[in-house]
Design a protein around this motif. Structure first.
Motif, PDB file in Angstrom:
ATOM      1  N   SER A 113       3.126 -52.653 -58.133  1.00  0.00           N
ATOM      2  CA  SER A 113       4.715 -52.983 -58.481  1.00  0.00           C
ATOM      3  C   SER A 113       5.301 -53.020 -57.305  1.00  0.00           C
ATOM      4  N   ARG A 114       4.838 -52.935 -56.147  1.00  0.00           N
ATOM      5  CA  ARG A 114       5.785 -53.113 -54.863  1.00  0.00           C
ATOM      6  C   ARG A 114       5.800 -54.376 -54.798  1.00  0.00           C
ATOM      7  N   LYS A 115       4.210 -55.392 -55.658  1.00  0.00           N
ATOM      8  CA  LYS A 115       3.979 -56.774 -55.238  1.00  0.00           C
ATOM      9  C   LYS A 115       4.363 -57.289 -56.131  1.00  0.00           C
ATOM     10  N   SER A 116       5.525 -56.601 -57.326  1.00  0.00           N
ATOM     11  CA  SER A 116       6.369 -57.484 -58.318  1.00  0.00           C
ATOM     12  C   SER A 116       7.978 -57.574 -57.629  1.00  0.00           C
ATOM     13  N   PHE A 117       7.621 -56.625 -57.561  1.00  0.00           N
ATOM     14  CA  PHE A 117       9.389 -56.499 -56.110  1.00  0.00           C
ATOM     15  C   PHE A 117       9.454 -57.114 -55.149  1.00  0.00           C
ATOM     16  N   ILE A 118       8.268 -57.787 -54.051  1.00  0.00           N
ATOM     17  CA  ILE A 118       8.435 -58.619 -53.087  1.00  0.00           C
ATOM     18  C   ILE A 118       8.174 -59.217 -53.655  1.00  0.00           C
ATOM     19  N   ASP A 119       7.558 -59.800 -54.611  1.00  0.00           N
ATOM     20  CA  ASP A 119       7.422 -61.975 -54.388  1.00  0.00           C
ATOM     21  C   ASP A 119       8.916 -62.355 -54.903  1.00  0.00           C
ATOM     22  N   SER A 120       9.014 -61.298 -56.192  1.00  0.00           N
ATOM     23  CA  SER A 120      10.415 -61.378 -56.599  1.00  0.00           C
ATOM     24  C   SER A 120      11.679 -61.161 -55.651  1.00  0.00           C
ATOM     25  N   SER A 121      11.450 -60.679 -54.901  1.00  0.00           N
ATOM     26  CA  SER A 121      12.970 -61.043 -54.165  1.00  0.00           C
ATOM     27  C   SER A 121      12.527 -62.719 -52.980  1.00  0.00           C
ATOM     28  N   ILE A 122      11.526 -62.054 -52.663  1.00  0.00           N
ATOM     29  CA  ILE A 122      11.651 -63.843 -52.609  1.00  0.00           C
ATOM     30  C   ILE A 122      11.360 -65.292 -52.869  1.00  0.00           C
ATOM     31  N   SER A 123      11.497 -64.768 -53.977  1.00  0.00           N
ATOM     32  CA  SER A 123      11.261 -66.023 -54.465  1.00  0.00           C
ATOM     33  C   SER A 123      13.087 -66.225 -55.101  1.00  0.00           C
ATOM     34  N   LEU A 124      13.315 -65.094 -55.202  1.00  0.00           N
ATOM     35  CA  LEU A 124      15.188 -65.554 -55.527  1.00  0.00           C
ATOM     36  C   LEU A 124      15.369 -66.061 -54.272  1.00  0.00           C
ATOM     37  N   ALA A 125      15.409 -65.061 -52.895  1.00  0.00           N
ATOM     38  CA  ALA A 125      16.085 -66.000 -52.054  1.00  0.00           C
ATOM     39  C   ALA A 125      15.831 -67.030 -52.052  1.00  0.00           C
ATOM     40  N   ARG A 126      14.358 -67.078 -51.488  1.00  0.00           N
ATOM     41  CA  ARG A 126      14.603 -68.715 -51.410  1.00  0.00           C
ATOM     42  C   ARG A 126      15.274 -69.855 -52.300  1.00  0.00           C
ATOM     43  N   LYS A 127      15.000 -69.176 -54.650  1.00  0.00           N
ATOM     44  CA  LYS A 127      16.218 -70.185 -54.922  1.00  0.00           C
ATOM     45  C   LYS A 127      17.255 -70.208 -54.459  1.00  0.00           C
ATOM     46  N   TYR A 128      18.518 -69.462 -54.361  1.00  0.00           N
ATOM     47  CA  TYR A 128      19.743 -69.194 -53.780  1.00  0.00           C
ATOM     48  C   TYR A 128      19.527 -69.704 -52.176  1.00  0.00           C
ATOM     49  N   GLY A 129      18.998 -70.204 -51.905  1.00  0.00           N
ATOM     50  CA  GLY A 129      18.739 -70.342 -50.273  1.00  0.00           C
ATOM     51  C   GLY A 129      19.419 -69.351 -49.288  1.00  0.00           C
ATOM     52  N   PHE A 130      19.336 -68.284 -49.398  1.00  0.00           N
ATOM     53  CA  PHE A 130      19.517 -66.576 -48.809  1.00  0.00           C
ATOM     54  C   PHE A 130      18.582 -67.302 -47.214  1.00  0.00           C
ATOM     55  N   HIS A 131      19.144 -66.613 -45.932  1.00  0.00           N
ATOM     56  CA  HIS A 131      17.961 -66.620 -45.478  1.00  0.00           C
ATOM     57  C   HIS A 131      18.024 -64.768 -45.043  1.00  0.00           C
ATOM     58  N   GLY A 132      17.838 -63.872 -46.021  1.00  0.00           N
ATOM     59  CA  GLY A 132      16.811 -62.972 -45.334  1.00  0.00           C
ATOM     60  C   GLY A 132      17.249 -62.001 -46.844  1.00  0.00           C
ATOM     61  N   LEU A 133      16.569 -60.878 -47.198  1.00  0.00           N
ATOM     62  CA  LEU A 133      16.714 -60.135 -48.028  1.00  0.00           C
ATOM     63  C   LEU A 133      17.213 -58.663 -47.276  1.00  0.00           C
ATOM     64  N   ASP A 134      18.049 -57.202 -47.974  1.00  0.00           N
ATOM     65  CA  ASP A 134      18.078 -56.499 -47.158  1.00  0.00           C
ATOM     66  C   ASP A 134      18.032 -55.411 -48.996  1.00  0.00           C
ATOM     67  N   LEU A 135      17.395 -54.239 -48.575  1.00  0.00           N
ATOM     68  CA  LEU A 135      17.004 -53.453 -48.765  1.00  0.00           C
ATOM     69  C   LEU A 135      17.913 -51.998 -48.805  1.00  0.00           C
ATOM     70  N   ASP A 136      18.902 -51.901 -50.819  1.00  0.00           N
ATOM     71  CA  ASP A 136      20.038 -50.243 -50.254  1.00  0.00           C
ATOM     72  C   ASP A 136      19.396 -49.228 -51.718  1.00  0.00           C
ATOM     73  N   TRP A 137      17.864 -48.945 -50.674  1.00  0.00           N
ATOM     74  CA  TRP A 137      17.744 -47.699 -51.441  1.00  0.00           C
ATOM     75  C   TRP A 137      18.478 -46.607 -51.468  1.00  0.00           C
ATOM     76  N   GLU A 138      19.274 -46.129 -51.966  1.00  0.00           N
ATOM     77  CA  GLU A 138      20.318 -44.355 -51.309  1.00  0.00           C
ATOM     78  C   GLU A 138      19.871 -43.840 -51.893  1.00  0.00           C
ATOM     79  N   TYR A 139      18.766 -42.702 -51.977  1.00  0.00           N
ATOM     80  CA  TYR A 139      18.030 -43.313 -50.785  1.00  0.00           C
ATOM     81  C   TYR A 139      17.378 -42.147 -51.793  1.00  0.00           C
ATOM     82  N   PRO A 140      15.809 -42.123 -50.384  1.00  0.00           N
ATOM     83  CA  PRO A 140      14.716 -41.459 -50.600  1.00  0.00           C
ATOM     84  C   PRO A 140      14.518 -40.034 -50.959  1.00  0.00           C
ATOM     85  N   GLU A 141      13.913 -39.422 -51.439  1.00  0.00           N
ATOM     86  CA  GLU A 141      14.420 -37.608 -51.633  1.00  0.00           C
ATOM     87  C   GLU A 141      12.775 -36.271 -51.868  1.00  0.00           C
ATOM     88  N   THR A 142      11.465 -37.432 -51.391  1.00  0.00           N
ATOM     89  CA  THR A 142      11.273 -36.455 -50.835  1.00  0.00           C
ATOM     90  C   THR A 142       9.929 -37.564 -49.965  1.00  0.00           C
TER      91      THR A 142
END
Length: 366
Positions: A113-142
């Motif tokens: 599932s991490r791979k699905s997240f990672i691969d799709s994030s890179i694909s979407l960033a490249r598709k739209y011409g972004f220079h990077g990716l940012d994760l806003d996970w508020e917040y890990p709990e354990t």
């Protein structure tokens, strides 16, 4: 297979060297559709980086997606903001808020599932011409979630390296918006995975208090807390991250372009720590800077240089916020401390004259 593995390995080494070498100064802000201004209205000359928020996580596929309402604004964002500043870098931010913690925890818990997240994030960033990716996970709990977040950061960095190797394009930047201290919900962020996997982290150094969580007026983003036993301030957060072992060149300080409106119990008792009885207005009393500025015409405004904060009061309404002087001092602080830079949440909350963004840029010396 061995040849491909070696290519990825050496590419990863190059990217890690790039990360350790650090970025130029970061003067940045977040924007999202529906924030109050269109992307074309952003004065991008005031920033080095702009975050476009928020892409979503599809819990059924663990893929990063953009909603139909956001696909248009997201696809055009980089092109639009670069019209006035061809050098500004854009990052697609994923997540936001606290509504989907369980989905992110589930995604990060398995390699597939991490791979699905990672691969799709890179694909979407490249598709739209972004220079990077940012994760806003508020917040890990354990502890298990922070351990999985460590794996996610490491695997994301490796995948970005492999993508750069395969496409011949510059590697995507990787960042994360994190709690203002290195311990959140009683568990520690993994410092090594941040240092090696991310270009920097955005410290959400605000919302320490709000009218629903305190019976007295407070600065929600004080730079200092000299008399406090709880050590709740921007400076305490920065110090804790550095003490935990993270270079200050990985730290970007959050600047809030908003404040909170409190209801005073006594209009004649209107300083910090004055008794209050909840919020004025909806949404915990949140007010944008441009809204607060309009209130100042009929209110008494105070700048507290000890903790570095602004507040104003009129009748039984008390508003704590970051004004131009506070933003300037915080940006200067970030530079003097050797931090990588600052970010604003969020750009549309500034006034029509871009007062806060201009003060921050000026204080940084850009």
């Amino acid at each position: 297979m061995a040849s491909k593995t070696l290519h990825i390995f050496f590419s990863l080494l190059l990217i890690q060297n790039h990360v350790s070498a650090g970025q130029d100064a970061v003067r940045s802000a977040y924007w999202f559709p529906g924030s109050g201004i269109e992307a074309k209205a952003i004065d991008s000359t005031l920033f080095t980086h702009l975050f476009c928020a928020f892409a979503d996580l599809d819990a059924s596929t663990n893929q990063v997606i953009d909603s139909p309402a956001n696909s248009g604004p997201f696809s055009q964002f980089t092109q639009i903001v670069q019209l006035n500043n061809p050098n500004v870098k854009t990052l697609l931010s994923i997540g936001g808020g606290k509504a989907n913690n369980a989905d992110y925890a589930s995604m990060a818990s398995q390699e597939s599932s991490r791979k699905s997240f990672i691969d799709s994030s890179i694909s979407l960033a490249r598709k739209y011409g972004f220079h990077g990716l940012d994760l806003d996970w508020e917040y890990p709990e354990t502890a298990a979630q922070t351990a999985n977040l460590k794996l996610l950061f490491n695997e994301w960095r490796a995948a970005v390296a492999a993508d750069a190797q395969a496409t011949g394009k510059p590697a995507l930047l990787l960042t994360a918006a994190v709690f203002y201290k290195p311990k959140v919900n009683g568990v520690d962020y993994d410092i090594d995975s941040i240092a090696n996997g991310l270009d920097w982290i955005n410290l959400m150094a605000y919302e320490f208090y709000d009218p629903t969580r305190s019976s007295v007026t407070k600065s929600h983003a004080a730079l200092y807390d000299p008399a406090g036993d709880d050590h709740i301030s921007c400076d305490d957060g920065v110090a804790d991250w550095i003490k935990a072992g993270l270079s200050q060149k990985k730290l970007v300080l959050g600047l809030p372009y908003f404040g909170f409106a409190w209801r005073l119990q006594d209009a004649n008792n209107h300083g910090l720590e004055a008794p209050a009885s909840g919020a004025v207005g909806a949404d915990k009393g949140v007010m944008r800077f441009d809204e607060i500025k309009a209130v100042l015409n009929s209110a008494t405004d105070v700048y507290d240089e000890t903790i570095v904060t602004n507040y104003c009061y009129s009748g039984t309404t008390w508003i704590g916020y970051d004004g131009a002087g506070t933003i300037s001092t915080k940006a200067s602080y970030a530079k003097q401390k050797g931090l990588l830079g600052y970010f604003a949440w969020h750009v549309a909350q500034d006034d029509d004259d871009w007062t806060l963004s201009k003060e921050a840029q000026k204080a940084w010396g850009a």
